[in-house]
Write a protein that holds these residues in place. Structure first.
Motif, PDB file in Angstrom:
ATOM      1  N   ALA A  12       0.835  -1.201   0.000  1.00  0.00           N
ATOM      2  CA  ALA A  12       0.000   0.000   0.000  1.00  0.00           C
ATOM      3  C   ALA A  12       0.871   1.252   0.000  1.00  0.00           C
ATOM      4  O   ALA A  12       2.012   1.241   0.469  1.00  0.00           O
ATOM      5  CB  ALA A  12      -0.915  -0.012   1.223  1.00  0.00           C
ATOM      6  N   TRP A  13       0.321   2.329  -0.499  1.00  0.00           N
ATOM      7  CA  TRP A  13       1.029   3.599  -0.632  1.00  0.00           C
ATOM      8  C   TRP A  13       0.314   4.695   0.136  1.00  0.00           C
ATOM      9  O   TRP A  13      -0.904   4.657   0.283  1.00  0.00           O
ATOM     10  CB  TRP A  13       1.079   4.024  -2.098  1.00  0.00           C
ATOM     11  N   ILE A  14       1.055   5.705   0.543  1.00  0.00           N
ATOM     12  CA  ILE A  14       0.472   6.915   1.113  1.00  0.00           C
ATOM     13  C   ILE A  14       1.217   8.104   0.535  1.00  0.00           C
ATOM     14  O   ILE A  14       2.421   8.039   0.275  1.00  0.00           O
ATOM     15  CB  ILE A  14       0.509   6.917   2.663  1.00  0.00           C
ATOM     16  N   GLY A  15       0.478   9.175   0.286  1.00  0.00           N
ATOM     17  CA  GLY A  15       1.087  10.367  -0.284  1.00  0.00           C
ATOM     18  C   GLY A  15       0.126  11.539  -0.243  1.00  0.00           C
ATOM     19  O   GLY A  15      -0.905  11.496   0.422  1.00  0.00           O
ATOM     20  N   ARG A  16       0.498  12.567  -0.958  1.00  0.00           N
ATOM     21  CA  ARG A  16      -0.300  13.793  -0.989  1.00  0.00           C
ATOM     22  C   ARG A  16      -0.821  14.014  -2.410  1.00  0.00           C
ATOM     23  O   ARG A  16      -0.084  13.855  -3.373  1.00  0.00           O
ATOM     24  CB  ARG A  16       0.551  14.983  -0.571  1.00  0.00           C
ATOM     25  N   PRO A  17      -2.087  14.413  -2.517  1.00  0.00           N
ATOM     26  CA  PRO A  17      -2.601  14.747  -3.853  1.00  0.00           C
ATOM     27  C   PRO A  17      -1.895  15.995  -4.393  1.00  0.00           C
ATOM     28  O   PRO A  17      -1.364  16.802  -3.621  1.00  0.00           O
ATOM     29  CB  PRO A  17      -4.089  15.004  -3.625  1.00  0.00           C
ATOM     30  N   ALA A  18      -1.889  16.168  -5.681  1.00  0.00           N
ATOM     31  CA  ALA A  18      -1.237  17.318  -6.309  1.00  0.00           C
ATOM     32  C   ALA A  18      -1.844  18.634  -5.826  1.00  0.00           C
ATOM     33  O   ALA A  18      -1.161  19.650  -5.765  1.00  0.00           O
ATOM     34  CB  ALA A  18      -1.332  17.212  -7.823  1.00  0.00           C
ATOM     35  N   GLN A  19      -3.121  18.607  -5.498  1.00  0.00           N
ATOM     36  CA  GLN A  19      -3.797  19.794  -4.970  1.00  0.00           C
ATOM     37  C   GLN A  19      -4.819  19.342  -3.941  1.00  0.00           C
ATOM     38  O   GLN A  19      -5.265  18.202  -3.960  1.00  0.00           O
ATOM     39  CB  GLN A  19      -4.481  20.580  -6.082  1.00  0.00           C
ATOM     40  N   LEU A  20      -5.160  20.233  -3.037  1.00  0.00           N
ATOM     41  CA  LEU A  20      -6.137  19.912  -2.008  1.00  0.00           C
ATOM     42  C   LEU A  20      -7.508  19.719  -2.654  1.00  0.00           C
ATOM     43  O   LEU A  20      -7.994  20.599  -3.368  1.00  0.00           O
ATOM     44  CB  LEU A  20      -6.195  21.028  -0.962  1.00  0.00           C
ATOM     45  N   GLU A  21      -8.076  18.546  -2.443  1.00  0.00           N
ATOM     46  CA  GLU A  21      -9.398  18.225  -2.978  1.00  0.00           C
ATOM     47  C   GLU A  21     -10.202  17.530  -1.894  1.00  0.00           C
ATOM     48  O   GLU A  21      -9.645  17.006  -0.934  1.00  0.00           O
ATOM     49  CB  GLU A  21      -9.280  17.281  -4.179  1.00  0.00           C
ATOM     50  N   SER A  22     -11.499  17.479  -2.080  1.00  0.00           N
ATOM     51  CA  SER A  22     -12.359  16.738  -1.167  1.00  0.00           C
ATOM     52  C   SER A  22     -12.379  15.269  -1.589  1.00  0.00           C
ATOM     53  O   SER A  22     -12.008  14.920  -2.719  1.00  0.00           O
ATOM     54  CB  SER A  22     -13.777  17.300  -1.187  1.00  0.00           C
ATOM     55  N   ALA A  23     -12.863  14.430  -0.684  1.00  0.00           N
ATOM     56  CA  ALA A  23     -13.010  13.012  -1.008  1.00  0.00           C
ATOM     57  C   ALA A  23     -13.943  12.824  -2.208  1.00  0.00           C
ATOM     58  O   ALA A  23     -13.696  11.986  -3.078  1.00  0.00           O
ATOM     59  CB  ALA A  23     -13.524  12.244   0.207  1.00  0.00           C
ATOM     60  N   THR A  24     -14.992  13.624  -2.302  1.00  0.00           N
ATOM     61  CA  THR A  24     -15.922  13.531  -3.432  1.00  0.00           C
ATOM     62  C   THR A  24     -15.251  13.930  -4.742  1.00  0.00           C
ATOM     63  O   THR A  24     -15.486  13.294  -5.776  1.00  0.00           O
ATOM     64  CB  THR A  24     -17.175  14.401  -3.184  1.00  0.00           C
ATOM     65  N   GLN A  25     -14.414  14.948  -4.719  1.00  0.00           N
ATOM     66  CA  GLN A  25     -13.699  15.335  -5.941  1.00  0.00           C
ATOM     67  C   GLN A  25     -12.768  14.214  -6.410  1.00  0.00           C
ATOM     68  O   GLN A  25     -12.664  13.936  -7.606  1.00  0.00           O
ATOM     69  CB  GLN A  25     -12.909  16.621  -5.705  1.00  0.00           C
ATOM     70  N   ILE A  26     -12.107  13.568  -5.472  1.00  0.00           N
ATOM     71  CA  ILE A  26     -11.230  12.448  -5.821  1.00  0.00           C
ATOM     72  C   ILE A  26     -12.056  11.293  -6.358  1.00  0.00           C
ATOM     73  O   ILE A  26     -11.679  10.649  -7.339  1.00  0.00           O
ATOM     74  CB  ILE A  26     -10.363  12.046  -4.617  1.00  0.00           C
ATOM     75  N   LEU A  27     -13.223  11.042  -5.754  1.00  0.00           N
ATOM     76  CA  LEU A  27     -14.127  10.005  -6.247  1.00  0.00           C
ATOM     77  C   LEU A  27     -14.507  10.278  -7.702  1.00  0.00           C
ATOM     78  O   LEU A  27     -14.489   9.370  -8.530  1.00  0.00           O
ATOM     79  CB  LEU A  27     -15.382   9.941  -5.376  1.00  0.00           C
ATOM     80  N   ARG A  28     -14.837  11.515  -8.018  1.00  0.00           N
ATOM     81  CA  ARG A  28     -15.213  11.869  -9.404  1.00  0.00           C
ATOM     82  C   ARG A  28     -14.056  11.630 -10.376  1.00  0.00           C
ATOM     83  O   ARG A  28     -14.263  11.144 -11.490  1.00  0.00           O
ATOM     84  CB  ARG A  28     -15.681  13.318  -9.465  1.00  0.00           C
ATOM     85  N   SER A  29     -12.849  11.979  -9.970  1.00  0.00           N
ATOM     86  CA  SER A  29     -11.669  11.730 -10.813  1.00  0.00           C
ATOM     87  C   SER A  29     -11.476  10.242 -11.049  1.00  0.00           C
ATOM     88  O   SER A  29     -11.178   9.812 -12.173  1.00  0.00           O
ATOM     89  CB  SER A  29     -10.412  12.320 -10.172  1.00  0.00           C
ATOM     90  N   LEU A  30     -11.629   9.454  -9.988  1.00  0.00           N
ATOM     91  CA  LEU A  30     -11.502   8.001 -10.131  1.00  0.00           C
ATOM     92  C   LEU A  30     -12.575   7.441 -11.051  1.00  0.00           C
ATOM     93  O   LEU A  30     -12.300   6.582 -11.885  1.00  0.00           O
ATOM     94  CB  LEU A  30     -11.595   7.329  -8.756  1.00  0.00           C
ATOM     95  N   ALA A  31     -13.806   7.914 -10.906  1.00  0.00           N
ATOM     96  CA  ALA A  31     -14.901   7.442 -11.756  1.00  0.00           C
ATOM     97  C   ALA A  31     -14.588   7.691 -13.228  1.00  0.00           C
ATOM     98  O   ALA A  31     -14.785   6.810 -14.076  1.00  0.00           O
ATOM     99  CB  ALA A  31     -16.212   8.121 -11.358  1.00  0.00           C
ATOM    100  N   ALA A  32     -14.078   8.864 -13.533  1.00  0.00           N
ATOM    101  CA  ALA A  32     -13.743   9.195 -14.923  1.00  0.00           C
ATOM    102  C   ALA A  32     -12.597   8.315 -15.430  1.00  0.00           C
ATOM    103  O   ALA A  32     -12.631   7.831 -16.565  1.00  0.00           O
ATOM    104  CB  ALA A  32     -13.370  10.671 -15.034  1.00  0.00           C
ATOM    105  N   ARG A  33     -11.613   8.104 -14.594  1.00  0.00           N
ATOM    106  CA  ARG A  33     -10.432   7.325 -14.993  1.00  0.00           C
ATOM    107  C   ARG A  33     -10.752   5.837 -15.144  1.00  0.00           C
ATOM    108  O   ARG A  33     -10.281   5.178 -16.066  1.00  0.00           O
ATOM    109  CB  ARG A  33      -9.332   7.530 -13.954  1.00  0.00           C
ATOM    110  N   LEU A  34     -11.555   5.303 -14.216  1.00  0.00           N
ATOM    111  CA  LEU A  34     -11.822   3.871 -14.208  1.00  0.00           C
ATOM    112  C   LEU A  34     -13.025   3.456 -15.047  1.00  0.00           C
ATOM    113  O   LEU A  34     -13.221   2.279 -15.321  1.00  0.00           O
ATOM    114  CB  LEU A  34     -12.026   3.392 -12.764  1.00  0.00           C
ATOM    115  N   GLY A  35     -13.867   4.423 -15.427  1.00  0.00           N
ATOM    116  CA  GLY A  35     -15.045   4.094 -16.223  1.00  0.00           C
ATOM    117  C   GLY A  35     -16.123   3.381 -15.429  1.00  0.00           C
ATOM    118  O   GLY A  35     -16.896   2.605 -15.982  1.00  0.00           O
ATOM    119  N   ARG A  36     -16.180   3.640 -14.125  1.00  0.00           N
ATOM    120  CA  ARG A  36     -17.206   3.065 -13.259  1.00  0.00           C
ATOM    121  C   ARG A  36     -17.358   3.963 -12.048  1.00  0.00           C
ATOM    122  O   ARG A  36     -16.461   4.716 -11.712  1.00  0.00           O
ATOM    123  CB  ARG A  36     -16.869   1.652 -12.830  1.00  0.00           C
ATOM    124  N   GLU A  37     -18.509   3.876 -11.404  1.00  0.00           N
ATOM    125  CA  GLU A  37     -18.784   4.730 -10.248  1.00  0.00           C
ATOM    126  C   GLU A  37     -18.330   4.036  -8.973  1.00  0.00           C
ATOM    127  O   GLU A  37     -18.931   3.044  -8.561  1.00  0.00           O
ATOM    128  CB  GLU A  37     -20.281   5.045 -10.175  1.00  0.00           C
TER     129      GLU A  37
END
Length: 130
Positions: A12-37
């Motif tokens: 497992a990894w831990i790090g910092r996002p490139a910019q401060l975002e909310s958990a929901t914003q990260i969820l939206r980015s993942l949804a777009a990248r992975l093609g699933r909700e």
């Protein structure tokens, strides 16, 4: 930006996002990248300064992610105990799909085998909802 690793065999990894975002914003980015909700459990408005992640069925590392100071943990699968841990700890959990989060690793492995050994490799992406 990756800062370190944890879990069995440092999977497992831990790090910092490139910019401060909310958990929901990260969820939206993942949804777009992975093609699933993905599924978000916890406070979607929580600002994420440190994010921990591990693909596949790595919900078992969630407690270690919390101990390492994660504001959000992302993995593939989720179990009932994970839901309760997210709610009780205040650290949101994103279940992005076992298959969806591991596709990139197997593609990278195939590309490596093609380069190293001249093999013919094709990735067949079969629909898998988990």
């Amino acid at each position: 930006v990756g800062e370190g690793r944890f879990g069995e065999q440092d999977l497992a990894w831990i790090g910092r996002p490139a910019q401060l975002e909310s958990a929901t914003q990260i969820l939206r980015s993942l949804a777009a990248r992975l093609g699933r909700e993905p599924l978000l459990i916890g406070d979607g408005a929580r600002p994420v300064r440190r994010i921990a992640w591990c693909t596949g069925g790595a919900q078992g590392y969630f407690e270690q992610a919390i101990a390492a100071g994660a504001d959000l943990y992302v993995s593939g699968e989720i179990s009932e105990q994970t839901v309760h841990l997210a709610r009780e700890s205040g650290v949101p959990y994103i279940a992005a799909g076992h298959h969806a989060t591991e596709r990139y690793g197997i593609r990278a492995l195939a590309a490596y085998l093609v380069r190293q050994f001249g093999l013919d490799a094709r990735f067949v992406d079969l629909d898998n909802p988990v």
